[in-house]
Design a protein around this motif. Structure first.
Motif, PDB file in Angstrom:
ATOM      1  N   SER A 100     -30.443 -18.227  41.114  1.00  0.00           N
ATOM      2  CA  SER A 100     -30.650 -19.263  42.123  1.00  0.00           C
ATOM      3  C   SER A 100     -31.776 -18.861  43.076  1.00  0.00           C
ATOM      4  O   SER A 100     -31.930 -17.691  43.442  1.00  0.00           O
ATOM      5  CB  SER A 100     -29.358 -19.558  42.889  1.00  0.00           C
ATOM      6  OG  SER A 100     -28.858 -18.385  43.432  1.00  0.00           O
ATOM      7  N   GLN A 122     -33.626 -25.765  31.654  1.00  0.00           N
ATOM      8  CA  GLN A 122     -33.649 -26.465  32.936  1.00  0.00           C
ATOM      9  C   GLN A 122     -32.218 -26.729  33.431  1.00  0.00           C
ATOM     10  O   GLN A 122     -31.874 -26.449  34.590  1.00  0.00           O
ATOM     11  CB  GLN A 122     -34.395 -27.784  32.742  1.00  0.00           C
ATOM     12  CG  GLN A 122     -34.409 -28.708  33.922  1.00  0.00           C
ATOM     13  CD  GLN A 122     -35.759 -28.668  34.639  1.00  0.00           C
ATOM     14  OE1 GLN A 122     -36.795 -28.727  34.005  1.00  0.00           O
ATOM     15  NE2 GLN A 122     -35.717 -28.551  35.937  1.00  0.00           N
ATOM     16  N   ASN A 123     -31.372 -27.231  32.538  1.00  0.00           N
ATOM     17  CA  ASN A 123     -29.994 -27.563  32.915  1.00  0.00           C
ATOM     18  C   ASN A 123     -29.168 -26.322  33.258  1.00  0.00           C
ATOM     19  O   ASN A 123     -28.221 -26.394  34.030  1.00  0.00           O
ATOM     20  CB  ASN A 123     -29.297 -28.338  31.790  1.00  0.00           C
ATOM     21  CG  ASN A 123     -29.833 -29.749  31.686  1.00  0.00           C
ATOM     22  OD1 ASN A 123     -30.406 -30.281  32.642  1.00  0.00           O
ATOM     23  ND2 ASN A 123     -29.675 -30.364  30.515  1.00  0.00           N
ATOM     24  N   SER A 124     -29.527 -25.193  32.659  1.00  0.00           N
ATOM     25  CA  SER A 124     -28.761 -23.954  32.894  1.00  0.00           C
ATOM     26  C   SER A 124     -29.227 -23.212  34.137  1.00  0.00           C
ATOM     27  O   SER A 124     -28.611 -22.217  34.516  1.00  0.00           O
ATOM     28  CB  SER A 124     -28.883 -23.023  31.692  1.00  0.00           C
ATOM     29  OG  SER A 124     -28.420 -23.671  30.550  1.00  0.00           O
ATOM     30  N   LYS A 126     -29.837 -24.601  37.325  1.00  0.00           N
ATOM     31  CA  LYS A 126     -29.816 -25.712  38.278  1.00  0.00           C
ATOM     32  C   LYS A 126     -30.327 -25.355  39.670  1.00  0.00           C
ATOM     33  O   LYS A 126     -30.971 -26.154  40.320  1.00  0.00           O
ATOM     34  CB  LYS A 126     -28.386 -26.247  38.400  1.00  0.00           C
ATOM     35  CG  LYS A 126     -27.988 -27.110  37.205  1.00  0.00           C
ATOM     36  CD  LYS A 126     -27.869 -28.576  37.609  1.00  0.00           C
ATOM     37  CE  LYS A 126     -27.422 -29.469  36.484  1.00  0.00           C
ATOM     38  NZ  LYS A 126     -28.475 -29.762  35.522  1.00  0.00           N
ATOM     39  N   ASP A 127     -30.024 -24.131  40.110  1.00  0.00           N
ATOM     40  CA  ASP A 127     -30.411 -23.770  41.481  1.00  0.00           C
ATOM     41  C   ASP A 127     -31.726 -23.006  41.536  1.00  0.00           C
ATOM     42  O   ASP A 127     -32.050 -22.386  42.545  1.00  0.00           O
ATOM     43  CB  ASP A 127     -29.292 -22.952  42.142  1.00  0.00           C
ATOM     44  CG  ASP A 127     -28.016 -23.772  42.217  1.00  0.00           C
ATOM     45  OD1 ASP A 127     -28.119 -24.973  42.507  1.00  0.00           O
ATOM     46  OD2 ASP A 127     -26.935 -23.218  41.963  1.00  0.00           O
TER      47      ASP A 127
END
Ligand SMILES: Cc1cc2nc3c(=O)[nH]c(=O)nc-3n(C[C@H](O)[C@H](O)[C@H](O)COP(=O)(O)O)c2cc1C
Length: 157
Positions: A100, A122-124, A126-127
């Protein structure tokens, strides 16, 4: 952009070669993801094992990384495409480590069917800020993506 780290997994060394080229050009630190249990058997049996692992969402145990991710602002993540997504060992890395707030730059080597690999990264993450991803195509161990495209991308890192 602060301190950069290249983290990659490679089974047949295509991704490794690209990671090392990036390292030479940028001077970034580099770190290989290795599974605790190596993949064994001929190529086709690993392709089949990879399918089963991707289908099940299996995350193989990986060896501890010899770096402290907290030291880096930017992480360049390299993966081969396994069944239209990132390799299971990279799935382990992405789920195990907190990325993150970091800038993530993905590169995915593949044989022409990248599928949803970049979207999945990208989805994995998220932060994190995922940016500047590149698809690098190979025909076995020969790079098909023009060298100039790769060099242009590396120059922007
Ligand atoms: C288990 C497995 C699954 C693969 N699945 C795909 C795929 O879905 N699409 C594709 O284009 N290439 C696929 N390939 C080919 C690799 O993505 C390609 O050869 C890559 O450059 C290998 O990188 P490496 O040498 O760093 O392991 C697969 C290879 C393996 C071993």
């Amino acid at each position: 952009m602060g301190k950069k780290l290249i983290v990659y997994y490679s089974y047949t060394n295509n991704t490794k070669k690209i990671a090392e080229k990036i390292q030479m050009a940028t001077g970034a630190d580099i770190c290989e993801i290795e599974t605790v249990k190596p993949y064994t058997g001929d190529y086709n049996s690993v392709v089949e094992q990879g399918k089963q692992e991707v289908d099940r969402g299996f995350k193989p145990a990986i060896k501890p990384l010899n770096v402290n991710l907290g030291d880096y602002d930017t992480i360049i993540i390299g993966t081969p495409v396994w069944w239209y997504t990132y390799a299971p060992s990279v799935a382990t890395f992405l789920s195990k480590y907190d990325l993150s707030g970091k800038t993530i730059i993905p590169f995915a080597t593949n044989g022409g069917w990248i599928g949803h690999t970049l979207k999945d990264i990208q989805n994995s993450c998220k932060d994190a800020i995922v940016t500047n991803a590149i698809d690098i195509r190979f025909d076995m161990d020969k790079m098909v993506t023009p060298e100039a495209n790769l060099n242009g991308w590396i120059n922007c890192l």
